[in-house]
Design a protein around this motif. Sequence first.
Motif, mmCIF file in Angstrom:
data_model
loop_
_atom_site.group_PDB
_atom_site.id
_atom_site.type_symbol
_atom_site.label_atom_id
_atom_site.label_comp_id
_atom_site.label_asym_id
_atom_site.label_seq_id
_atom_site.Cartn_x
_atom_site.Cartn_y
_atom_site.Cartn_z
ATOM 1 N N ASN A 108 0.783 -1.228 0.000
ATOM 2 C CA ASN A 108 0.000 0.000 0.000
ATOM 3 C C ASN A 108 0.820 1.285 0.000
ATOM 4 N N GLY A 109 2.138 1.172 0.222
ATOM 5 C CA GLY A 109 2.944 2.377 0.344
ATOM 6 C C GLY A 109 2.739 3.015 1.706
ATOM 7 N N LEU A 110 3.375 4.182 1.927
ATOM 8 C CA LEU A 110 3.253 4.855 3.224
ATOM 9 C C LEU A 110 3.402 6.363 3.033
ATOM 10 N N ASP A 111 2.366 7.095 3.424
ATOM 11 C CA ASP A 111 2.398 8.557 3.408
ATOM 12 C C ASP A 111 2.803 9.126 2.049
ATOM 13 N N ASN A 112 2.390 8.441 0.990
ATOM 14 C CA ASN A 112 2.647 8.909 -0.377
ATOM 15 C C ASN A 112 4.131 9.025 -0.735
ATOM 16 N N GLU A 113 4.997 8.402 0.069
ATOM 17 C CA GLU A 113 6.424 8.406 -0.268
ATOM 18 C C GLU A 113 6.690 7.343 -1.331
ATOM 19 N N PRO A 114 7.338 7.687 -2.432
ATOM 20 C CA PRO A 114 7.645 6.693 -3.467
ATOM 21 C C PRO A 114 8.528 5.583 -2.891
ATOM 22 N N LEU A 115 8.152 4.349 -3.133
ATOM 23 C CA LEU A 115 8.943 3.203 -2.687
ATOM 24 C C LEU A 115 9.828 2.773 -3.850
ATOM 25 N N THR A 116 11.129 2.864 -3.686
ATOM 26 C CA THR A 116 12.035 2.513 -4.775
ATOM 27 C C THR A 116 12.054 1.000 -4.972
ATOM 28 N N ASP A 117 12.444 0.576 -6.151
ATOM 29 C CA ASP A 117 12.452 -0.857 -6.469
ATOM 30 C C ASP A 117 13.407 -1.631 -5.564
ATOM 31 N N LYS A 118 14.588 -1.059 -5.285
ATOM 32 C CA LYS A 118 15.548 -1.757 -4.421
ATOM 33 C C LYS A 118 15.061 -1.805 -2.979
ATOM 34 N N ALA A 119 14.422 -0.737 -2.521
ATOM 35 C CA ALA A 119 13.870 -0.741 -1.164
ATOM 36 C C ALA A 119 12.782 -1.805 -1.042
ATOM 37 N N GLU A 120 11.961 -1.927 -2.070
ATOM 38 C CA GLU A 120 10.924 -2.958 -2.103
ATOM 39 C C GLU A 120 11.556 -4.347 -1.996
ATOM 40 N N LEU A 121 12.605 -4.569 -2.765
ATOM 41 C CA LEU A 121 13.298 -5.852 -2.745
ATOM 42 C C LEU A 121 13.869 -6.151 -1.359
ATOM 43 N N LEU A 122 14.520 -5.176 -0.744
ATOM 44 C CA LEU A 122 15.116 -5.385 0.569
ATOM 45 C C LEU A 122 14.059 -5.643 1.635
ATOM 46 N N MET A 123 12.928 -4.966 1.531
ATOM 47 C CA MET A 123 11.829 -5.208 2.469
ATOM 48 C C MET A 123 11.299 -6.632 2.336
ATOM 49 N N LEU A 124 11.200 -7.103 1.100
ATOM 50 C CA LEU A 124 10.725 -8.471 0.874
ATOM 51 C C LEU A 124 11.651 -9.486 1.540
ATOM 52 N N TYR A 125 12.951 -9.281 1.408
ATOM 53 C CA TYR A 125 13.887 -10.226 2.027
ATOM 54 C C TYR A 125 13.908 -10.097 3.548
ATOM 55 N N ALA A 126 13.716 -8.880 4.050
ATOM 56 C CA ALA A 126 13.629 -8.710 5.503
ATOM 57 C C ALA A 126 12.418 -9.470 6.045
#
Length: 210
Positions: free
Chosen positions: A56-74
Amino acid sequence: MTGKFIVIEGLEGAGKTTAINTVARILNQHNIDDLQFTREPGGTPIAEALRHIIKNGLDNEPLTDKAELLMLYAARIQLIDNVIKPALKAGKWVIGDRHDLSTQAYQGGGRQLDKTFMVTLKEQVLGNFKPDLTLYLDIDPEIGLMRARTRGELDRIEQQSLPFFERVRQCYLEIAKQDRTIITIDAGKSIDDVTKQIEQILTKWLTKQV
């Protein structure tokens, strides 16, 4: 038999929920009743919080592709270390709604992230841990997205373009061809046909685990 890790994979609208229920039923028929169900991203409090941000994202901050990837692995390592590995050690069978193959397909294929970076990250986080069996439900992206829309509002990932999902599907198929633990199922057929495919594949696989 010791605990095994079975994963259901596929695009949006492929019918993963029905497939998971089918797998559970077949395992029960083979007197395998101690089951643990997981989903990715998610499955622990921290992983579920990360899931919400990814979806869903958070506070309209763009989620970068690498940040998305790192969150998935976390989220994934939280689930593996705190839920999946303990369950397997206790002799439970784990049925997962998505695992690392999703990341390879969505972030590797869909997002087109650097392959070397993704391979290195996977090796560092997961080591040699992988599912015993993965059932990949293959479906035409257009059909899958039509099905997904009937469920309600699409999340951040589901709102990606058709070419994105076409790349995801192609990546799924390419990886499945190279890994004998991944079995591709035609999810474009009727629910009864898909269920029969799963029953035949899983029953045959189970006979080899004795």
